[in-house]
Design a protein around this motif. Sequence first.
Motif, PDB file in Angstrom:
ATOM      1  N   TRP A 175       8.654   4.711   2.519  1.00 50.29           N
ATOM      2  CA  TRP A 175       8.369   3.956   1.297  1.00 50.29           C
ATOM      3  C   TRP A 175       8.301   2.458   1.588  1.00 50.29           C
ATOM      4  O   TRP A 175       7.460   1.747   1.048  1.00 50.29           O
ATOM      5  CB  TRP A 175       9.413   4.235   0.243  1.00 50.29           C
ATOM      6  CG  TRP A 175       9.311   5.577  -0.419  1.00 50.29           C
ATOM      7  CD1 TRP A 175       8.401   6.571  -0.153  1.00 50.29           C
ATOM      8  CD2 TRP A 175      10.165   6.083  -1.437  1.00 50.29           C
ATOM      9  NE1 TRP A 175       8.650   7.649  -0.943  1.00 50.29           N
ATOM     10  CE2 TRP A 175       9.726   7.392  -1.749  1.00 50.29           C
ATOM     11  CE3 TRP A 175      11.263   5.576  -2.106  1.00 50.29           C
ATOM     12  CZ2 TRP A 175      10.336   8.176  -2.712  1.00 50.29           C
ATOM     13  CZ3 TRP A 175      11.877   6.365  -3.067  1.00 50.29           C
ATOM     14  CH2 TRP A 175      11.410   7.645  -3.365  1.00 50.29           C
ATOM     15  N   GLU A 176       9.199   1.977   2.438  1.00 45.84           N
ATOM     16  CA  GLU A 176       9.195   0.544   2.752  1.00 45.84           C
ATOM     17  C   GLU A 176       7.963   0.158   3.557  1.00 45.84           C
ATOM     18  O   GLU A 176       7.405  -0.924   3.357  1.00 45.84           O
ATOM     19  CB  GLU A 176      10.480   0.125   3.458  1.00 45.84           C
ATOM     20  CG  GLU A 176      11.678   0.098   2.531  1.00 45.84           C
ATOM     21  CD  GLU A 176      11.469  -0.754   1.290  1.00 45.84           C
ATOM     22  OE1 GLU A 176      10.930  -1.888   1.373  1.00 45.84           O
ATOM     23  OE2 GLU A 176      11.845  -0.289   0.202  1.00 45.84           O
ATOM     24  N   HIS A 182       5.475  -0.375   0.992  1.00 48.07           N
ATOM     25  CA  HIS A 182       5.642  -1.640   0.269  1.00 48.07           C
ATOM     26  C   HIS A 182       5.063  -2.812   1.063  1.00 48.07           C
ATOM     27  O   HIS A 182       4.501  -3.742   0.483  1.00 48.07           O
ATOM     28  CB  HIS A 182       7.120  -1.907  -0.026  1.00 48.07           C
ATOM     29  CG  HIS A 182       7.687  -1.002  -1.065  1.00 48.07           C
ATOM     30  ND1 HIS A 182       9.005  -0.663  -1.092  1.00 48.07           N
ATOM     31  CD2 HIS A 182       7.118  -0.337  -2.101  1.00 48.07           C
ATOM     32  CE1 HIS A 182       9.221   0.162  -2.096  1.00 48.07           C
ATOM     33  NE2 HIS A 182       8.090   0.379  -2.718  1.00 48.07           N
ATOM     34  N   GLU A 218       1.516  -2.764   0.420  1.00 49.39           N
ATOM     35  CA  GLU A 218       1.249  -3.183  -0.966  1.00 49.39           C
ATOM     36  C   GLU A 218       1.217  -4.708  -1.061  1.00 49.39           C
ATOM     37  O   GLU A 218       0.350  -5.276  -1.709  1.00 49.39           O
ATOM     38  CB  GLU A 218       2.344  -2.682  -1.907  1.00 49.39           C
ATOM     39  CG  GLU A 218       2.179  -1.295  -2.415  1.00 49.39           C
ATOM     40  CD  GLU A 218       3.354  -0.898  -3.310  1.00 49.39           C
ATOM     41  OE1 GLU A 218       3.944  -1.778  -3.980  1.00 49.39           O
ATOM     42  OE2 GLU A 218       3.679   0.297  -3.330  1.00 49.39           O
ATOM     43  N   HIS A 219       2.208  -5.344  -0.452  1.00 55.36           N
ATOM     44  CA  HIS A 219       2.333  -6.802  -0.541  1.00 55.36           C
ATOM     45  C   HIS A 219       1.320  -7.534   0.340  1.00 55.36           C
ATOM     46  O   HIS A 219       0.938  -8.659   0.036  1.00 55.36           O
ATOM     47  CB  HIS A 219       3.746  -7.256  -0.157  1.00 55.36           C
ATOM     48  CG  HIS A 219       4.794  -6.865  -1.135  1.00 55.36           C
ATOM     49  ND1 HIS A 219       4.879  -7.397  -2.397  1.00 55.36           N
ATOM     50  CD2 HIS A 219       5.793  -5.962  -1.044  1.00 55.36           C
ATOM     51  CE1 HIS A 219       5.888  -6.871  -3.039  1.00 55.36           C
ATOM     52  NE2 HIS A 219       6.466  -5.983  -2.240  1.00 55.36           N
ATOM     53  N   THR A 275       8.530  -9.427   3.545  1.00 56.28           N
ATOM     54  CA  THR A 275       8.824  -8.378   2.568  1.00 56.28           C
ATOM     55  C   THR A 275      10.327  -8.171   2.452  1.00 56.28           C
ATOM     56  O   THR A 275      10.860  -8.003   1.345  1.00 56.28           O
ATOM     57  CB  THR A 275       8.122  -7.062   2.960  1.00 56.28           C
ATOM     58  OG1 THR A 275       6.710  -7.305   3.016  1.00 56.28           O
ATOM     59  CG2 THR A 275       8.403  -5.956   1.964  1.00 56.28           C
ATOM     60  N   ASN A 325      12.580  -8.591  -0.787  1.00 57.26           N
ATOM     61  CA  ASN A 325      13.465  -7.524  -1.253  1.00 57.26           C
ATOM     62  C   ASN A 325      14.904  -8.006  -1.427  1.00 57.26           C
ATOM     63  O   ASN A 325      15.633  -7.474  -2.263  1.00 57.26           O
ATOM     64  CB  ASN A 325      13.432  -6.328  -0.302  1.00 57.26           C
ATOM     65  CG  ASN A 325      12.149  -5.546  -0.416  1.00 57.26           C
ATOM     66  OD1 ASN A 325      11.430  -5.634  -1.402  1.00 57.26           O
ATOM     67  ND2 ASN A 325      11.847  -4.773   0.612  1.00 57.26           N
ATOM     68  N   SER A 341      13.761  -3.724  -4.143  1.00 53.35           N
ATOM     69  CA  SER A 341      12.574  -2.880  -4.217  1.00 53.35           C
ATOM     70  C   SER A 341      12.870  -1.589  -4.978  1.00 53.35           C
ATOM     71  O   SER A 341      14.024  -1.244  -5.243  1.00 53.35           O
ATOM     72  CB  SER A 341      12.089  -2.535  -2.804  1.00 53.35           C
ATOM     73  OG  SER A 341      13.020  -1.681  -2.175  1.00 53.35           O
TER      74      SER A 341
END
Length: 84
Positions: free
Chosen positions: A18-19, A22, A25-26, A54, A58, A63
């Motif tokens: 998941w990280e 992320h 995503e960023h 990131t 976080n 997050s």
Amino acid sequence: EHQVFNDMMKSSRIAVEWEFGHILEHWASLHFKPSQKLLTGGIGQQYVVAAFLTNVFNCLHPSKTSIYFKVAPPDLHTYLQRLK
């Protein structure tokens, strides 16, 4: 024995995956192949910087992964001190 280990590690693997998501995503440019030309920028270095930024983000704004797994990130000062 192998199956038991995999079952124990499942949630950790999910959190890590998941990280990674992320980060993409960023930092959409890391996911955009035309911007990843050879000998022009060092995609590895860009990814390391994106992961660091990131993580900083976080620390300031937990997050979805931190909230889901009920694990608070360290405060920014603690995170930066651990990098030394």
